[in-house]
Design an enzyme around this catalytic site. Sequence first.
Site, mmCIF file in Angstrom:
data_model
loop_
_atom_site.group_PDB
_atom_site.id
_atom_site.type_symbol
_atom_site.label_atom_id
_atom_site.label_comp_id
_atom_site.label_asym_id
_atom_site.label_seq_id
_atom_site.Cartn_x
_atom_site.Cartn_y
_atom_site.Cartn_z
ATOM 1 N N CYS A 1 -63.266 -39.199 23.793
ATOM 2 C CA CYS A 1 -63.364 -37.741 23.917
ATOM 3 C C CYS A 1 -63.367 -37.353 25.391
ATOM 4 C CB CYS A 1 -64.642 -37.245 23.242
ATOM 5 S SG CYS A 1 -64.946 -35.502 23.572
ATOM 6 N N LYS B 1 -37.715 0.334 3.429
ATOM 7 C CA LYS B 1 -38.374 0.836 2.225
ATOM 8 C C LYS B 1 -37.334 1.414 1.268
ATOM 9 C CE LYS B 1 -42.249 2.141 5.121
ATOM 10 N NZ LYS B 1 -43.011 3.175 5.820
ATOM 11 N N GLU C 1 -37.336 1.958 9.175
ATOM 12 C CA GLU C 1 -38.183 2.468 10.269
ATOM 13 C C GLU C 1 -38.494 1.330 11.222
ATOM 14 O OE1 GLU C 1 -41.761 3.929 8.407
ATOM 15 O OE2 GLU C 1 -40.557 4.942 6.909
ATOM 16 N N ASP D 1 -51.271 22.624 32.785
ATOM 17 C CA ASP D 1 -52.564 22.015 32.468
ATOM 18 C C ASP D 1 -53.689 22.998 32.787
ATOM 19 O OD1 ASP D 1 -51.124 19.860 31.840
ATOM 20 O OD2 ASP D 1 -51.920 18.529 33.406
ATOM 21 N N LYS E 1 -38.568 -9.225 10.590
ATOM 22 C CA LYS E 1 -39.270 -9.537 11.837
ATOM 23 C C LYS E 1 -38.289 -10.016 12.891
ATOM 24 C CE LYS E 1 -43.486 -10.546 11.862
ATOM 25 N NZ LYS E 1 -44.766 -9.949 12.196
ATOM 26 N N GLU F 1 -49.629 3.993 12.253
ATOM 27 C CA GLU F 1 -49.959 2.891 13.147
ATOM 28 C C GLU F 1 -50.503 3.459 14.447
ATOM 29 O OE1 GLU F 1 -49.413 0.199 11.572
ATOM 30 O OE2 GLU F 1 -49.338 -1.449 13.030
ATOM 31 N N CYS G 1 -71.566 -33.600 21.052
ATOM 32 C CA CYS G 1 -70.604 -33.438 22.156
ATOM 33 C C CYS G 1 -70.744 -32.022 22.726
ATOM 34 C CB CYS G 1 -69.191 -33.653 21.619
ATOM 35 S SG CYS G 1 -67.896 -33.148 22.746
ATOM 36 N N TYR H 1 -46.357 7.155 9.033
ATOM 37 C CA TYR H 1 -45.187 6.741 8.253
ATOM 38 C C TYR H 1 -45.409 6.802 6.752
ATOM 39 C CZ TYR H 1 -47.833 2.387 8.902
ATOM 40 O OH TYR H 1 -48.827 1.458 8.974
ATOM 41 N N CYS I 1 -63.590 -35.944 17.740
ATOM 42 C CA CYS I 1 -64.657 -36.592 18.493
ATOM 43 C C CYS I 1 -65.790 -36.805 17.494
ATOM 44 C CB CYS I 1 -65.096 -35.661 19.621
ATOM 45 S SG CYS I 1 -66.705 -36.066 20.286
ATOM 46 N N LYS J 1 -40.901 -1.119 13.144
ATOM 47 C CA LYS J 1 -42.213 -1.663 12.814
ATOM 48 C C LYS J 1 -43.037 -1.680 14.100
ATOM 49 C CE LYS J 1 -44.405 -5.393 10.236
ATOM 50 N NZ LYS J 1 -45.467 -5.695 11.152
ATOM 51 N N SER K 1 -49.754 -5.041 2.321
ATOM 52 C CA SER K 1 -49.032 -5.499 3.505
ATOM 53 C C SER K 1 -47.612 -5.844 3.058
ATOM 54 C CB SER K 1 -49.732 -6.687 4.138
ATOM 55 O OG SER K 1 -49.843 -7.708 3.192
ATOM 56 N N LEU K 2 -46.776 -6.171 4.005
ATOM 57 C CA LEU K 2 -45.369 -6.386 3.662
ATOM 58 C C LEU K 2 -45.033 -7.855 3.705
ATOM 59 C CD1 LEU K 2 -43.874 -3.601 5.920
ATOM 60 C CD2 LEU K 2 -44.018 -3.580 3.439
ATOM 61 N N ARG L 1 -57.557 -0.729 7.806
ATOM 62 C CA ARG L 1 -56.998 -1.370 6.625
ATOM 63 C C ARG L 1 -58.000 -2.328 5.990
ATOM 64 N NH1 ARG L 1 -54.346 -6.029 5.459
ATOM 65 N NH2 ARG L 1 -53.069 -5.854 3.604
ATOM 66 N N ASP M 1 -56.562 24.280 30.319
ATOM 67 C CA ASP M 1 -57.989 24.056 30.584
ATOM 68 C C ASP M 1 -58.782 25.352 30.494
ATOM 69 O OD1 ASP M 1 -57.501 21.427 30.892
ATOM 70 O OD2 ASP M 1 -57.465 21.451 33.096
ATOM 71 N N ASP N 1 -45.997 -2.223 16.612
ATOM 72 C CA ASP N 1 -46.982 -3.301 16.725
ATOM 73 C C ASP N 1 -48.338 -2.720 17.142
ATOM 74 O OD1 ASP N 1 -47.967 -5.797 16.631
ATOM 75 O OD2 ASP N 1 -47.003 -6.523 18.459
ATOM 76 N N CYS O 1 -67.049 -35.939 26.291
ATOM 77 C CA CYS O 1 -68.303 -36.686 26.259
ATOM 78 C C CYS O 1 -68.110 -38.192 26.223
ATOM 79 C CB CYS O 1 -69.154 -36.240 25.073
ATOM 80 S SG CYS O 1 -68.483 -36.790 23.499
HETATM 81 S S1 IVH Z 1 -45.336 0.638 5.736
HETATM 82 C C1 IVH Z 1 -46.553 -1.182 1.828
HETATM 83 N N1 IVH Z 1 -44.178 1.320 8.007
HETATM 84 O O1 IVH Z 1 -46.919 -3.305 9.419
HETATM 85 C C2 IVH Z 1 -46.259 -0.417 3.056
HETATM 86 N N2 IVH Z 1 -45.886 -0.330 8.075
HETATM 87 O O2 IVH Z 1 -47.468 -5.602 6.904
HETATM 88 C C3 IVH Z 1 -46.853 -1.033 4.267
HETATM 89 N N3 IVH Z 1 -46.400 -1.172 10.305
HETATM 90 O O3 IVH Z 1 -49.937 -3.034 7.662
HETATM 91 C C4 IVH Z 1 -46.843 -0.213 5.457
HETATM 92 N N4 IVH Z 1 -44.921 0.052 11.393
HETATM 93 O O4 IVH Z 1 -49.765 -1.964 9.963
HETATM 94 C C5 IVH Z 1 -45.097 0.536 7.408
HETATM 95 N N5 IVH Z 1 -43.076 2.018 9.939
HETATM 96 C C6 IVH Z 1 -43.992 1.252 9.345
HETATM 97 C C7 IVH Z 1 -44.819 0.360 10.086
HETATM 98 C C8 IVH Z 1 -45.747 -0.416 9.392
HETATM 99 C C9 IVH Z 1 -45.890 -0.863 11.506
HETATM 100 C C10 IVH Z 1 -47.458 -2.194 10.066
HETATM 101 C C11 IVH Z 1 -48.606 -1.744 9.203
HETATM 102 C C12 IVH Z 1 -48.646 -2.664 8.010
HETATM 103 C C13 IVH Z 1 -47.829 -3.828 8.496
HETATM 104 C C14 IVH Z 1 -47.017 -4.419 7.361
#
Ligand code: IVH
Length: 671
Positions: A411, A293, A114, A33, A317, A178, A434, A230, A429, A116, A82-83, A137, A37, A118, A414
């Site tokens: 209620c 994908k 891949e 480090d 999920k 992400e 209230c 990604y 209510c 997902k 979105s997926l 987004r 620096d 969060d 109140c």
């Molecule tokens: S691909 C159409 N890959 O999940 C392709 N998304 O609803 C959509 N996310 O909005 C994105 N990890 O925020 C993709 N390896 C990954 C991801 C990923 C997290 C999130 C992303 C997206 C939501 C899907």
Amino acid sequence: MKKNLLLEINALRSLIREHDHNYFVLNNPTISDYEYDQLFKKLVELEKENPELITPDSPTQRVGSDLVKDFKSVTHKTPMLSLSNTYSEEELIDFDRRVREGLPSDEKAEYLCELKIDGVSVSIHYEKGKFSVAATRGDGTSGEDVTSNVKTIRSIPLILEQKTGVKANLDEIEVRGEIYMESEAFRKWNEERELSGEKTFANPRNTSAGTIKLQDPQLVAKRPLQIFTYYLFSYTSELSSQFENLNLLKKLGFRVNENFCLCKSIDQVIEFCREWENRRSELPYEIDGVVIKVNSLKQQKILGSIAKSPRWAVAFKFKAKQATTKLHKITWQVGRTGALTPVAELEPVLLAGSTISRATLHNYDEILRKDIRENDIVVIEKGGDVIPKVVSVELSSRKSNSSKVALPSVCPECGSKLYRPQEEVAIYCENNECPAQVKASITHFASRTAMDIEGMGDSLVNLFVDLGYLHTYADIYTLHEKREELIKIERLGKKSISNLLEAIEKSKNKPFDKVLFALGIRYVGAGAAKKLADHFLSIDVLANAAEDAIEEIHEIGPSISKSVNRFFSEKHNIKLIERLRTAGLTLSSEPKKLKSDSLSGKSFVLTGTLSSMSREAAKEIIQEHGGKVTGTVSKKTDYVVTGEAPGSKFADAKKLGITILTEEQFLELIK
Ligand code: IVH
């Protein structure tokens, strides 16, 4: 002389970039480090002496010093889709079947799986190899310009080098990924905040989402944000597969999650999903599923998208994380519409990184259906950012002291009578005044996504309502008359009241759609408020609009139009609006400047998925040329524009003999 200096500066920059990459991307620093620096200090010094040589991509320029007051809107060049979600193996098998049916019969589909992550997604543009714009987004069509905040994340390269093996042309590329926080880094950071008396955060995801929208990049730089990328898109050269793209991203210096897998069959995909559902707790960050994908980009193109999600990808999920704990008591919370929601007061328990002591029970029917009683042991769960909920009761551990709860007769806040509208499960209510309702509606009015009055959170609102300073949200704008009294309230003082009054004053500049959302009209969320504001342009026109005129707006249905009409038919609401008008709030918006009037007087209906733009974008273009877009086909419609997989509107148009345009014909029209 300057030339040598420039060489020296460039050499230093490139060295620092390499060490940043080793440290932040590869997790493998090759110098101490201290040594790092020293290099950085040297560069800062040289740039200080020669400010004309500073470039925005220098490692010293990651953290800007300007505050970002309002984030600019950025239209995504390619919509951020979105997926759709799947929750079982059967649904994955269905997805695979749909994919194969959508492809020519001699083609095999391979899948790239891949994790997902969060977090929050971000899109980053590079022009001629240089970081240019980063955006959230948003609604998928346009997001907010968060360039100065995203730039502070040191694992994101500011410059891309055309290394050997990188076939893609770097003239104009877009990378998506992400942004997230590692669980341990989040815990430590939150703990420090608690110790210093600052507000703490519920979980890493919300913290990342909040951080990326801070106004001060210096604060952002202090928070432990990370990124996994990604998605790679080149606007100037053709790419071939997701697998290759992930490897390209790595070569270009981006951080890519290493747990991806190329699967030859849906069975392998299922195996991957099962494996990570079991192993998720081994990871230092939160994942909520697997993204699957179609690997070939050519096949992705053939499959296309429906509405807001692609046909070539799906999310699997994981089951929400659960915990068991004791339910001490059931209380009732009165919301801003007066609806009573039962709340489970729990023995605090740790779940997915945060301590839970309350959970929603939705409504009384649900309590009866699940037979939830006080003193029961209950299973609670939390999925994503939703409020935790009680899933079930552990009947085997039910004790004799478990006691059923009855529906309150009045209620709890109140004492007013309650009523249950026909066809609704919720009870309300009936007292508009209230205090709980008043508090919740004022808090909503002042909240960040509405009028954004900083400092006016629920504790201050509760205090002001209890002390009699606020009865309705319109009273907010007379608070300044009470300045001297307010200053004297314990724990407030001059400084905080000044800040508050300033924030109130500033809120008067909020655009019409935010005001409309802030009013708290039932079913009118932020999105609907924007659509109503854009369409009617002023509150007076909206207040006098008939239900069917409101329903002409795309995606606005009868529940919204009825609710809007009901709201404006109540005298006290009209009085409130008059007070807001007197205070100087914005109750109308300028019509958008027209680019041409070539479509003036023409009425359009859009149906199906367009390939070159989202429907929202098409609508904007039509409006920019003076046309209007409605949601239903009628005799008054001039054109119906059809994309892929059009809905019943296509048949309606045929029946009525209305001109149907393909996407190409539509594009010709607006050229
Ligand atoms: S691909 C159409 N890959 O999940 C392709 N998304 O609803 C959509 N996310 O909005 C994105 N990890 O925020 C993709 N390896 C990954 C991801 C990923 C997290 C999130 C992303 C997206 C939501 C899907």
